[in-house]
Design a protein around this motif. Structure first.
Motif: not given
Length: 64
Positions: A30-34
């Motif tokens: 949800l925070k890290d879309r890498s």
């Protein structure tokens, strides 16, 4: 027979571990879309599915 039960338990434990890791990573996504986190999540899900198939095969061998 006992060794097959141990193998089945080990597979189930590993599946549970991967399940927890997938849940954690899904929440982190949800925070890290890498792309790195996506590839890691996909790899974990594929491994989890392969272990689930192994569990099903082991159960079918035990019931025969």
């Amino acid at each position: 027979m006992a060794s097959k039960d141990k193998k089945l338990k080990k597979l189930k434990d590993h599946h549970d571990y991967l399940n927890r890791k997938v849940e954690e990573l899904t929440e982190d996504r949800l925070k890290d879309r890498s792309s790195e986190s996506k590839s890691l999540l996909m790899r974990l899900k594929k491994t989890k599915l392969a272990i689930k198939d192994s569990i099903a095969r082991a159960k079918s061998k035990l019931t025969k």
